[in-house]
Design a protein around this motif. Structure first.
Motif, PDB file in Angstrom:
ATOM      1  N   TYR A  34       0.821  -1.214   0.000  1.00  0.00           N
ATOM      2  CA  TYR A  34       0.000   0.000   0.000  1.00  0.00           C
ATOM      3  C   TYR A  34       0.852   1.259   0.000  1.00  0.00           C
ATOM      4  N   ARG A  35       0.240   2.350  -0.396  1.00  0.00           N
ATOM      5  CA  ARG A  35       0.857   3.675  -0.337  1.00  0.00           C
ATOM      6  C   ARG A  35      -0.165   4.657   0.234  1.00  0.00           C
ATOM      7  N   SER A  36       0.315   5.733   0.824  1.00  0.00           N
ATOM      8  CA  SER A  36      -0.580   6.769   1.342  1.00  0.00           C
ATOM      9  C   SER A  36      -0.239   8.087   0.655  1.00  0.00           C
ATOM     10  N   GLU A  37      -1.275   8.899   0.445  1.00  0.00           N
ATOM     11  CA  GLU A  37      -1.078  10.195  -0.196  1.00  0.00           C
ATOM     12  C   GLU A  37      -2.184  11.154   0.221  1.00  0.00           C
ATOM     13  N   PRO A  38      -1.867  12.439   0.307  1.00  0.00           N
ATOM     14  CA  PRO A  38      -2.911  13.404   0.640  1.00  0.00           C
ATOM     15  C   PRO A  38      -3.881  13.575  -0.527  1.00  0.00           C
ATOM     16  N   CYS A  39      -5.113  13.883  -0.224  1.00  0.00           N
ATOM     17  CA  CYS A  39      -6.117  14.198  -1.245  1.00  0.00           C
ATOM     18  C   CYS A  39      -6.109  15.705  -1.480  1.00  0.00           C
ATOM     19  N   ALA A  55      -4.081   3.370  -0.541  1.00  0.00           N
ATOM     20  CA  ALA A  55      -4.522   2.492  -1.624  1.00  0.00           C
ATOM     21  C   ALA A  55      -3.451   1.476  -1.990  1.00  0.00           C
ATOM     22  N   PRO A  56      -3.896   0.331  -2.547  1.00  0.00           N
ATOM     23  CA  PRO A  56      -2.915  -0.662  -2.983  1.00  0.00           C
ATOM     24  C   PRO A  56      -2.087  -0.130  -4.158  1.00  0.00           C
ATOM     25  N   LYS A  57      -0.804  -0.415  -4.140  1.00  0.00           N
ATOM     26  CA  LYS A  57       0.085   0.007  -5.220  1.00  0.00           C
ATOM     27  C   LYS A  57      -0.336  -0.593  -6.550  1.00  0.00           C
ATOM     28  N   SER A  58      -0.912  -1.805  -6.504  1.00  0.00           N
ATOM     29  CA  SER A  58      -1.322  -2.496  -7.727  1.00  0.00           C
ATOM     30  C   SER A  58      -2.578  -1.890  -8.349  1.00  0.00           C
ATOM     31  N   PRO A  62      -8.987  -3.529  -1.661  1.00  0.00           N
ATOM     32  CA  PRO A  62      -9.621  -2.479  -0.867  1.00  0.00           C
ATOM     33  C   PRO A  62      -8.715  -1.266  -0.709  1.00  0.00           C
ATOM     34  N   TYR A  63      -9.354  -0.096  -0.751  1.00  0.00           N
ATOM     35  CA  TYR A  63      -8.625   1.140  -0.482  1.00  0.00           C
ATOM     36  C   TYR A  63      -9.424   1.971   0.512  1.00  0.00           C
TER      37      TYR A  63
END
Length: 166
Positions: A34-39, A55-58, A62-63
């Motif tokens: 997974y990776r995290s990022e600001p919206c 969200a999953p890198k792939s 589920p995200y």
């Protein structure tokens, strides 16, 4: 049930957070897939204000989206991209799922939340998210009295006499 325009009108008639800024993500655990990022952190016309996405890198599976919940003024996590049953378990914190509700720091003036997202296969995210809120108030919510003071200074200037001008 409210139609879209009724919801938009209701949102515009009350004070609310319209934007979040300076989002800081301080993870202690992020699942390797997974990776995290600001919206974008901007209030949509229907009242949705997303702060963080995990969200999953792939791109499959589920995200999770952290969104600002206006009425209680806290951060909630929603799960997407999976079965309705899994989403229901996530919201209820059952069956190995948890993380829908976050914990705010003791200082209520600070927008700092501890997020821990778990699914049956393990911890997806654990960490702190900090941000600033920008509020907007509708003009109808403002009760203002405007006063004005004017100071006028007068000075008498005598006109020149006829004999002075000859």
């Amino acid at each position: 049930m409210k139609d879209r325009q009724q919801k938009i009108d209701q949102i515009n008639q009350r004070g609310r957070v319209a934007k979040v800024s300076d989002v800081e993500i301080h993870p202690t655990i992020v699942h390797p897939d997974y990776r995290s990022e600001p919206c974008d952190g901007v209030l949509s016309e229907t009242g949705k204000l997303e702060v963080l996405k995990v969200a999953p890198k792939s791109g499959h599976g589920p995200y999770f989206i952290a969104r600002w919940d206006q009425k209680p003024e806290h951060l909630d996590i929603d799960m997407f991209g999976t079965t309705k049953n899994a989403i229901k378990l996530f919201k209820a914190a059952k069956g190995g799922y948890s993380g829908h509700h976050t914990r705010q720091s003791a200082d209520l003036n600070e927008r700092r939340f501890h997020i821990r997202i778990e699914i049956p296969t393990g911890t997806i995210f654990d960490g702190i998210v900090k941000f600033f809120n920008a509020y907007v108030l509708p003009a109808s919510a403002l009760n203002m009295t405007i006063e004005s003071n004017v100071t006028v200074q007068t000075r008498v200037t005598r006109a020149a006499s006829k004999s002075d001008t000859e």
